[in-house]
Scaffold this motif. Structure first.
Motif, PDB file in Angstrom:
ATOM      1  N   GLY A   9      -3.050  -7.851  -3.700  1.00 45.51           N
ATOM      2  CA  GLY A   9      -3.112  -7.810  -2.369  1.00 45.51           C
ATOM      3  C   GLY A   9      -4.276  -6.674  -1.554  1.00 45.51           C
ATOM      4  O   GLY A   9      -4.899  -6.153  -2.487  1.00 45.51           O
ATOM      5  N   GLU A  10      -4.431  -6.843  -0.422  1.00 45.70           N
ATOM      6  CA  GLU A  10      -5.240  -6.039   0.386  1.00 45.70           C
ATOM      7  C   GLU A  10      -4.084  -5.228   1.433  1.00 45.70           C
ATOM      8  O   GLU A  10      -3.062  -5.823   1.892  1.00 45.70           O
ATOM      9  N   LEU A  11      -4.581  -4.100   1.539  1.00 48.57           N
ATOM     10  CA  LEU A  11      -3.667  -3.107   1.973  1.00 48.57           C
ATOM     11  C   LEU A  11      -4.566  -2.544   3.458  1.00 48.57           C
ATOM     12  O   LEU A  11      -5.619  -1.927   3.186  1.00 48.57           O
ATOM     13  N   ALA A  12      -3.767  -2.054   4.544  1.00 51.72           N
ATOM     14  CA  ALA A  12      -4.421  -1.343   5.860  1.00 51.72           C
ATOM     15  C   ALA A  12      -3.221  -0.430   6.238  1.00 51.72           C
ATOM     16  O   ALA A  12      -2.136  -1.041   6.409  1.00 51.72           O
ATOM     17  N   ARG A  13      -3.758   0.714   6.661  1.00 54.84           N
ATOM     18  CA  ARG A  13      -2.961   1.438   7.402  1.00 54.84           C
ATOM     19  C   ARG A  13      -3.485   1.167   9.096  1.00 54.84           C
ATOM     20  O   ARG A  13      -4.438   1.273   9.442  1.00 54.84           O
ATOM     21  N   ILE A  14      -2.202   0.776  10.157  1.00 52.17           N
ATOM     22  CA  ILE A  14      -2.514   0.315  11.406  1.00 52.17           C
ATOM     23  C   ILE A  14      -2.212   1.580  12.190  1.00 52.17           C
ATOM     24  O   ILE A  14      -0.898   1.838  12.287  1.00 52.17           O
ATOM     25  N   SER A  15      -2.941   2.080  12.979  1.00 57.18           N
ATOM     26  CA  SER A  15      -2.412   3.196  13.846  1.00 57.18           C
ATOM     27  C   SER A  15      -2.082   2.514  15.077  1.00 57.18           C
ATOM     28  O   SER A  15      -3.026   1.542  15.727  1.00 57.18           O
ATOM     29  N   LEU A  16      -1.308   2.940  15.750  1.00 61.08           N
ATOM     30  CA  LEU A  16      -0.583   2.052  16.962  1.00 61.08           C
ATOM     31  C   LEU A  16      -0.267   3.054  18.192  1.00 61.08           C
ATOM     32  O   LEU A  16      -0.300   4.405  18.136  1.00 61.08           O
ATOM     33  N   THR A  17      -0.800   2.528  19.470  1.00 64.53           N
ATOM     34  CA  THR A  17      -0.606   3.175  20.783  1.00 64.53           C
ATOM     35  C   THR A  17       0.460   2.113  21.566  1.00 64.53           C
ATOM     36  O   THR A  17       0.360   1.030  21.044  1.00 64.53           O
ATOM     37  N   TYR A  18       1.077   2.849  22.391  1.00 65.43           N
ATOM     38  CA  TYR A  18       2.038   1.978  22.954  1.00 65.43           C
ATOM     39  C   TYR A  18       2.213   2.290  24.510  1.00 65.43           C
ATOM     40  O   TYR A  18       1.416   3.187  25.044  1.00 65.43           O
ATOM     41  N   ALA A  19       2.622   1.325  25.397  1.00 67.46           N
ATOM     42  CA  ALA A  19       2.669   1.316  26.684  1.00 67.46           C
ATOM     43  C   ALA A  19       3.585   2.562  27.152  1.00 67.46           C
ATOM     44  O   ALA A  19       4.289   3.212  26.341  1.00 67.46           O
ATOM     45  N   ALA A  20       3.284   3.111  28.393  1.00 69.49           N
ATOM     46  CA  ALA A  20       4.009   4.101  28.842  1.00 69.49           C
ATOM     47  C   ALA A  20       5.202   4.242  28.596  1.00 69.49           C
ATOM     48  O   ALA A  20       5.923   5.211  28.286  1.00 69.49           O
ATOM     49  N   ASP A  21       5.953   3.116  28.739  1.00 74.53           N
ATOM     50  CA  ASP A  21       7.610   2.931  28.746  1.00 74.53           C
ATOM     51  C   ASP A  21       8.044   2.631  27.408  1.00 74.53           C
ATOM     52  O   ASP A  21       9.175   2.089  27.411  1.00 74.53           O
ATOM     53  N   GLN A  22       7.108   2.610  26.379  1.00 76.86           N
ATOM     54  CA  GLN A  22       7.610   2.087  24.809  1.00 76.86           C
ATOM     55  C   GLN A  22       7.176   3.159  24.156  1.00 76.86           C
ATOM     56  O   GLN A  22       6.255   4.238  24.252  1.00 76.86           O
ATOM     57  N   SER A  23       7.961   3.043  22.890  1.00 80.53           N
ATOM     58  CA  SER A  23       7.551   4.019  21.710  1.00 80.53           C
ATOM     59  C   SER A  23       7.894   3.310  20.336  1.00 80.53           C
ATOM     60  O   SER A  23       8.485   2.188  20.255  1.00 80.53           O
ATOM     61  N   GLY A  24       7.281   3.750  19.427  1.00 78.15           N
ATOM     62  CA  GLY A  24       7.367   3.318  17.874  1.00 78.15           C
ATOM     63  C   GLY A  24       6.787   4.242  16.809  1.00 78.15           C
ATOM     64  O   GLY A  24       6.402   5.342  17.438  1.00 78.15           O
ATOM     65  N   PRO A  25       6.451   3.685  15.806  1.00 77.95           N
ATOM     66  CA  PRO A  25       6.077   4.675  14.723  1.00 77.95           C
ATOM     67  C   PRO A  25       4.605   4.727  15.109  1.00 77.95           C
ATOM     68  O   PRO A  25       3.833   3.806  15.739  1.00 77.95           O
ATOM     69  N   PRO A  26       3.845   6.064  14.875  1.00 75.00           N
ATOM     70  CA  PRO A  26       2.450   5.992  15.135  1.00 75.00           C
ATOM     71  C   PRO A  26       1.686   5.223  14.209  1.00 75.00           C
ATOM     72  O   PRO A  26       0.375   5.094  14.524  1.00 75.00           O
ATOM     73  N   GLY A  45     -10.712  -4.542  -7.502  1.00 69.18           N
ATOM     74  CA  GLY A  45     -11.167  -4.408  -6.262  1.00 69.18           C
ATOM     75  C   GLY A  45     -12.121  -3.393  -5.805  1.00 69.18           C
ATOM     76  O   GLY A  45     -12.950  -3.275  -4.902  1.00 69.18           O
ATOM     77  N   ASN A  46     -12.161  -2.453  -6.975  1.00 63.98           N
ATOM     78  CA  ASN A  46     -13.028  -1.137  -6.557  1.00 63.98           C
ATOM     79  C   ASN A  46     -13.115  -0.332  -8.106  1.00 63.98           C
ATOM     80  O   ASN A  46     -12.241  -0.666  -9.086  1.00 63.98           O
ATOM     81  N   ASP A  47     -13.775   0.797  -8.173  1.00 65.28           N
ATOM     82  CA  ASP A  47     -14.127   1.282  -9.625  1.00 65.28           C
ATOM     83  C   ASP A  47     -12.858   1.622 -10.084  1.00 65.28           C
ATOM     84  O   ASP A  47     -12.330   1.754 -11.157  1.00 65.28           O
ATOM     85  N   ARG A  48     -11.825   2.378  -9.146  1.00 68.17           N
ATOM     86  CA  ARG A  48     -10.704   2.966  -9.684  1.00 68.17           C
ATOM     87  C   ARG A  48      -9.681   1.993 -10.032  1.00 68.17           C
ATOM     88  O   ARG A  48      -8.935   2.003 -10.893  1.00 68.17           O
ATOM     89  N   GLY A  49      -9.897   0.860  -9.400  1.00 70.73           N
ATOM     90  CA  GLY A  49      -8.936  -0.544  -9.494  1.00 70.73           C
ATOM     91  C   GLY A  49      -9.165  -1.074 -10.938  1.00 70.73           C
ATOM     92  O   GLY A  49      -8.117  -1.410 -11.726  1.00 70.73           O
ATOM     93  N   ALA A  50     -10.247  -0.934 -11.149  1.00 69.23           N
ATOM     94  CA  ALA A  50     -10.771  -1.441 -12.683  1.00 69.23           C
ATOM     95  C   ALA A  50     -10.389  -0.566 -13.598  1.00 69.23           C
ATOM     96  O   ALA A  50      -9.914  -0.995 -14.606  1.00 69.23           O
ATOM     97  N   ALA A  51     -10.636   0.733 -13.369  1.00 73.55           N
ATOM     98  CA  ALA A  51     -10.198   1.716 -14.559  1.00 73.55           C
ATOM     99  C   ALA A  51      -8.822   1.737 -14.614  1.00 73.55           C
ATOM    100  O   ALA A  51      -8.083   1.807 -15.904  1.00 73.55           O
ATOM    101  N   LEU A  52      -8.103   1.382 -13.544  1.00 72.71           N
ATOM    102  CA  LEU A  52      -6.472   1.399 -13.680  1.00 72.71           C
ATOM    103  C   LEU A  52      -5.977   0.143 -14.323  1.00 72.71           C
ATOM    104  O   LEU A  52      -5.260   0.216 -15.365  1.00 72.71           O
ATOM    105  N   LEU A  53      -6.515  -0.800 -14.166  1.00 69.39           N
ATOM    106  CA  LEU A  53      -6.190  -2.263 -15.041  1.00 69.39           C
ATOM    107  C   LEU A  53      -6.516  -2.092 -16.321  1.00 69.39           C
ATOM    108  O   LEU A  53      -5.695  -2.628 -17.291  1.00 69.39           O
TER     109      LEU A  53
END
Length: 317
Positions: free
Chosen positions: A1-18, A286-294
């Motif tokens: 699969g494909e992975l991504a880290r998503i950084s989040l911002t929230y409305a002033a009266d909301q909160s959650g994980p960064p 997917g990349n050089d490291r992925g190929a070496a790992l496989l």
């Protein structure tokens, strides 16, 4: 699969994980074809939809899990385990890291060991499910290129054992599930699917990636880890010791299990794993490291199988 880290911002009266982690289908046609054919994507989505909150192991908290009928597209939005580290699988894990991972998977095995709850998970297939048994032609077709690629590192006698196992793959799967008590197996128990540390402290271990999960003997996970994630010399020196420690932990949960039984399952699992490496040998890293790992994932289990004389398993079924 494909992975991504998503950084989040929230409305002033909301909160959650960064930040959160998003996971979706691979862009590689080869990876998509195999994952759809084998139900990998749908299985991980089902895990997070149905039981992630009820297992006796630490897994990333799911925020959203959804998939199309085939599994492509799919999306997972899960907890970002900030501050965690993962062992380096290319270099190979240490004995202490192997112990830590084995100890983290034991509660999963003991929670579902031969239980009705496990059998009620209709999305969790047995290892000898029709999809996997139907991969026998894939194994046979992929074997010549596998043999050509690894022929300079695998003796001809071992390649012949693998060829026969490919031709009898469906029989092998039926045999593997008949030799012990089934449980919920991670089935992709390799070093980089375990995160050490994070928000729960340095001693926490988080298990990730449930695409390959099945109903199988628990020793499959131990075999997967030792054969695929340890340097072969270190594995040779410590595999019997680590297997004995796994047996002791299973017995401590009140389950009747012996070292002799575990070693029988270990050798059978090694033969199955060598054959499974043939089926997945055209996956793209997917990349050089992925190929070496496989490359390491495909070769190390074969070396472990040779060390444990798995050719004799062919005579048992």
């Amino acid at each position: 699969g494909e992975l991504a880290r998503i950084s989040l911002t929230y409305a002033a009266d909301q909160s959650g994980p960064p930040s959160i982690v998003a996971k979706c289908a691979s862009a590689s046609p080869e990876n998509q074809f195999l994952s759809v054919a084998m139900g990998f994507y749908l299985r991980e989505v089902a895990f997070y939809q149905h039981i992630a909150d009820g297992v006796d192991i630490r897994v990333p908290r799911p925020f959203h899990a959804a998939a199309s009928e085939t599994g492509v597209p799919f999306v997972l939005l899960i907890e970002d385990i900030e501050g965690a580290s993962t062992p380096n699988q290319l270099d190979g894990i240490s004995v202490d890291e192997a112990r830590r991972i084995i100890s983290s998977v034991v509660p999963l095995h003991t929670q579902f060991w031969g239980t009705d709850e496990m059998l009620s998970l209709d999305w969790l297939p047995p290892m000898n499910n029709d999809m996997y048994k139907g991969a026998q032609p894939m194994a046979t077709a992929a074997f010549p290129s596998f043999a050509e690629h690894f022929g300079d590192r695998i003796p001809a006698s071992m390649l012949e054992t693998i060829r026969v196992a490919c031709d009898r793959y469906a029989e092998l799967l039926d045999y593997t599930v008949s030799v012990g008590t089934p449980t919920f197996t991670h089935t992709d128990c390799r070093a980089e699917n375990y995160l050490f540390g994070g928000p729960d402290g340095d001693h926490a271990t988080t298990m990730i990636d449930f695409q390959l999960s099945t109903r199988h003997v628990g020793m499959w996970d131990v075999t997967n880890l030792l054969a695929g994630s340890m340097d072969p010399d270190l594995r040779r020196a410590h595999e019997a010791e680590l297997i004995s420690e796994y047996v002791a932990q299973i017995r401590a949960a009140g389950i009747d299990y012996t070292v002799d039984q575990a070693m029988k399952e270990y050798r059978i699992s090694l033969l199955q794993q060598t054959t499974a490496q043939v089926i997945t040998s055209d996956l793209q890293g997917g990349n050089d490291r992925g190929a070496a790992l496989l490359e390491q994932l495909h070769l190390r289990p074969v070396l472990a199988a040779m060390d444990n004389d798995v050719h004799t398993v062919l005579n048992d079924f």
